[in-house]
Design a protein around this motif. Structure first.
Motif, short mmCIF file in Angstrom:
data_model
loop_
_atom_site.label_atom_id
_atom_site.label_comp_id
_atom_site.label_asym_id
_atom_site.label_seq_id
_atom_site.Cartn_x
_atom_site.Cartn_y
_atom_site.Cartn_z
N VAL A 1 4.07 9.03 4.64
CA VAL A 1 3.55 7.88 3.89
C VAL A 1 3.11 6.78 4.84
O VAL A 1 2.02 6.21 4.72
CB VAL A 1 4.65 7.36 2.93
CG1 VAL A 1 4.29 6.00 2.39
CG2 VAL A 1 4.86 8.34 1.82
N ILE A 2 3.96 6.51 5.82
CA ILE A 2 3.62 5.45 6.77
C ILE A 2 2.39 5.83 7.57
O ILE A 2 1.50 5.01 7.82
CB ILE A 2 4.81 5.14 7.69
CG1 ILE A 2 5.91 4.45 6.90
CG2 ILE A 2 4.39 4.27 8.85
CD1 ILE A 2 7.02 3.89 7.74
N ASP B 1 0.83 -1.20 0.00
CA ASP B 1 0.00 0.00 0.00
C ASP B 1 0.86 1.25 0.00
O ASP B 1 0.52 2.28 -0.59
CB ASP B 1 -0.89 -0.02 1.25
CG ASP B 1 -1.89 1.11 1.25
OD1 ASP B 1 -1.70 2.05 2.02
OD2 ASP B 1 -2.83 1.04 0.44
N MET B 2 1.98 1.17 0.70
CA MET B 2 2.85 2.33 0.76
C MET B 2 3.72 2.45 -0.48
O MET B 2 4.37 3.47 -0.68
CB MET B 2 3.77 2.22 1.97
CG MET B 2 3.05 2.43 3.26
SD MET B 2 4.21 2.67 4.58
CE MET B 2 4.86 1.05 4.74
N SER C 1 -0.78 5.28 5.46
CA SER C 1 -1.14 3.86 5.33
C SER C 1 -1.54 3.26 6.66
O SER C 1 -2.43 2.42 6.73
CB SER C 1 0.04 3.08 4.77
OG SER C 1 0.36 3.54 3.51
#
Lengths: 196, 572
Positions: B349-350, B323-324, B353
């Motif tokens: 980003v983390i 997903d990331m 997600s």
């Protein structure tokens, strides 16, 4: 070949670098002295022969033995003198009481010399620096601070500092003590200077 | 007695004296010790530092040093027990206690001469008032000579007095005795409520730092140490999250003060100088010194959210990484070697997600330190490294040796030691992860009624690591979180956990530790200290309550069964 024993003495001392004192090689010295005695006696007989009977062909061998004698003398003198210099450095390193291991390596005369040296150093130190004298064996390099942090590496028991207070030096305890009291113990390996 | 002006009543008193420092083996104490040591170096206060691992150590150290020292400073030990009774000091010994353990023993609070508590009073202490616990002897007309709080009935009066008084006096006496019994019953209740729960207060390192700040002697090093102290309390789950956030806010003010002092357009600091920055960073343990993948697998938060001990969990992790948009090859590499493009927005980003996978708190407020080009550490990294060094079981060294090593690693000049600590911490975290996985998969956690119980057997891999309290605490908390995620039993979710691990195989002892139930708003109050004491007494099990944390004890293997039974009956 002649003079080999004496060169070996020198080599032995040269091998132990860094101011370490090897055991006093009584045997080696004795052998060299015996060799010197033998050479001297041979030379004596030859000189007498040469004088009485006029045998001039003995002269080169007499000269040769004489130079061997001189060489041996020089080697032994260097050996003894170098040892004395090392012993003198030990006074500055360890203080007035030497560890027993080192004392075993010194012969009786060297001990005598060491004691005399200690005495004359003490007399000198007492004479300078006003009434109480000045201990010049402390602070060989200019100190950065009055107190240092030390860590105890082994159990040493109680330790008294100048104002009479007693500190218990137990393994793994850390202390903040006046620098001059700690230097001896740091050299002996009981304390370790902690730099943070 | 609480110290109101820490500078006048503590520092100015000891600055001309020689002091003995007794420090307990936890990271917060180490940091407080470092701060205090640098203050002492500044003012050339002679001191002796002795690490003490438990009450027995403290007693021995005190016996050895009581002749030579008058002033003792105890860091993270000594507040929760009647110190004067335990140590039996002379009249002129003075103890300065900077301890996070609560509740503070009432005798320590109300002793005016010998015990000074370096504790901030706005800490919600709830100390009972003096009159509720101590009773003045002179109030007794009969002159019974009872000590305050003694339960014995009044001693028999001489018969001569009795003849002089008549029934009025008798009635009055009965009335007084009844009043005293009521008072004593209330006192017992008050004390029971007060001492029932054990918890932790403000970090000792923070208290010491504020002392330095008040004297304007604070440096960035000291600030960094106090950051590590507060972070240690959060990592080992000693304080609730709100308190952590408040303490971080306090520290943030100090950090900005230090940063603005030096940074200027013209005189910017050299890159080698220490720089502390406030970060809203990821909750992944040691991720900058490890690979991202390993860090996600071994952090309790992510591992429990994904349930990484199950196959589904592994699949979920792969989904998360996909997903990331992070390629597996990158993620398994050392963090420093990852692509710069990936590292740039990594946190955001983390977080994005993570929100999709219902991990709302993947980021946490913390601090990082930078010095030189290579060296960048988060506060939690240093905490884990120091804790791993402190409880190193790899070589057979005494706890005092490990203490010294951990103390050293906190200095900036001992980076190799810090890196060694980080390596040990990685091993420890992997061991914890594997143990948790095996415990969950083999259903080693049993519900005993009022609590959950887990016993680590001797053959378990890395079980030696868990013979130390800090490591066992981490394992316990991780295990409880994991259990909550994996169990369906609603009732079990609010139970506390007791864990036992082998301590010394030859002597046949185990170390037993209890933690409170896990919840979002938990206030981390632990009642196991008192519970263990009572259970041990009632079954006369051979226990050793040596640790400063009363919820950690040592117990003989054979007595384990009856001890647990007693606990079950006690807590039901």
């Amino acid at each position: 070949m002649f003079c080999e024993k004496s060169v070996e003495l020198i080599r032995e001392l040269h091998r132990m670098g860094d101011g370490q004192l090897p055991a006093f090689n009584e045997d080696g010295i004795r052998q060299v002295l015996e060799e010197m005695k033998a050479l001297y006696e041979q030379n004596q007989t030859d000189v007498n022969e040469a004088k009485t009977e006029g045998k001039s062909e003995l002269i080169p061998s007499i000269k040769f033995r004489h130079s061997c004698l001189l060489r041996n003398q020089r080697c032994i003198a260097a050996y003894l003198y170098d040892r004395l210099l090392r012993i003198r450095a030990l006074r500055w390193e360890y203080g007035s009481v030497l560890p027993t291991t080192i004392r075993f390596h010194m012969c009786a005369e060297e001990m005598e010399w060491f004691n005399q040296y200690k005495k004359s150093l003490a007399t000198y130190m007492r004479s300078i620096g006003g009434e109480e004298g000045l201990d010049i064996t402390q602070d060989m390099k200019p100190p950065k601070s009055l107190y240092i942090e030390v860590r105890c590496l082994k159990d040493h028991g109680e330790f008294e500092i100048d104002d009479g207070t007693v500190i218990l030096l137990k393994k793994n305890s850390q202390h903040f003590l006046p620098r001059w009291k700690c230097e001896q113990l740091i050299r002996q390996g009981v304390l370790e200077h902690v730099i943070s | 007695m609480f110290v109101t002006d820490i500078r006048k009543e503590f520092y100015d008193v000891v600055v001309n004296q020689r002091v003995a420092l007794f420090v307990s083996p936890d990271i917060d104490a180490l940091c407080a010790c470092k701060v205090l040591q640098s203050l002492f170096h500044c003012d050339q206060v002679q001191y002796t530092l002795v690490p003490v691992a438990g009450w027995q150590d403290l007693g021995t150290a005190f016996m050895e040093h009581k002749e030579q020292y008058q002033y003792f400073v105890l860091i993270n030990c000594g507040a929760n027990v009647d110190l004067l009774e335990t140590l039996q000091p002379e009249e002129d010994s003075v103890f300065f206690i900077c301890d996070t353990h609560r509740p503070v023993d009432v005798v320590n609070v109300y002793n005016d001469t010998q015990i000074k508590l370096l504790i901030k009073q706005d800490d919600d202490l709830g100390v009972p008032s003096y009159d509720d616990i101590f009773r003045d002897d002179e109030e007794d007309e009969e002159g019974d000579g009872n000590d305050s709080g003694n339960e014995s009935d009044g001693s028999a009066e001489p018969s001569g007095k009795r003849r002089r008084y008549d029934e009025d006096a008798l009635e009055r006496r009965i009335e007084r005795q009844r009043a005293r019994r009521e008072w004593e019953a209330r006192r017992r209740e008050i004390l029971f409520d007060y001492e029932q729960y054990e918890f932790h207060g403000t970090s000792a390192a923070l208290v010491m730092f504020e002392l330095a700040w008040v004297m304007s002697k604070d440096t960035k090093d000291m600030l960094w140490w106090s950051v590590i102290g507060v972070t240690d309390q959060w990592v080992h789950d000693k304080i609730p999250h709100m308190k952590y956030v408040t303490d971080i806010a306090t520290l943030q003010r100090h950090v900005s003060r230090h940063n603005h002092r030096n940074e200027d357009e013209e005189n910017s600091l050299s890159i080698d100088c220490m720089r502390i920055t406030f970060e809203y960073d990821l909750r992944l343990v040691l991720y900058q010194h490890w690979s991202l993948y390993e860090s996600i697998c071994n952090s309790s938060y992510t591992s429990c959210s994904f349930k990484l001990w199950s196959i589904n969990g592994q699949k979920k992790l792969q989904e998360f990484l996909a997903d990331m948009g992070l390629p597996l090859k990158q993620v398994r590499q050392k963090f420093n070697c990852m692509d710069m493009t990936i590292k740039e927005n990594l946190r955001e980003v983390i977080e994005e997600s993570a929100n999709k996978f219902s991990m709302k708190d993947i980021r946490v407020q913390t601090f990082a330190v930078n010095f030189g080009f290579k060296n960048r550490f988060l506060a939690s990294d240093v905490v884990h490294a120091a804790a791993a060094l402190l409880e190193n079981v790899e070589k057979d060294e005494t706890s005092a040796d490990n203490f010294i090593k951990a103390l050293d690693c906190l200095s900036r000049s001992n980076l190799e030691r810090l890196h060694l600590g980080i390596d040990l911490a990685k091993k420890k975290l992997k061991a914890i992860q594997q143990t948790v996985a095996s415990c969950i998969c083999t259903n080693l956690i049993l519900s005993q009624g009022p609590f959950l119980y887990c016993h680590l057997l001797e053959g378990t891999p890395d079980v030696k690591l868990f013979s130390k309290p800090l490591a066992l605490t981490l394992l316990c908390k991780y295990l409880l979180k994991a259990f909550l995620c994996s169990t369906r039993n609603k009732r079990c979710k609010i139970l506390p956990l007791i864990m036992a691990a082998p301590l010394d195989v030859e002597k046949g002892t185990v170390i037993v530790l209890g933690i409170p139930p896990e919840s979002e708003t938990s206030d981390k109050k632990n009642f196991f200290g008192r519970a263990f004491e009572k259970a041990a007494e009632s079954t006369s099990s051979r226990t050793l309550h040596d640790h400063f944390d009363t919820s950690v004890i040592e117990l003989k293997m054979e007595d384990r069964g009856k001890f647990l039974d007693a606990l079950i009956t006690l807590l039901s």
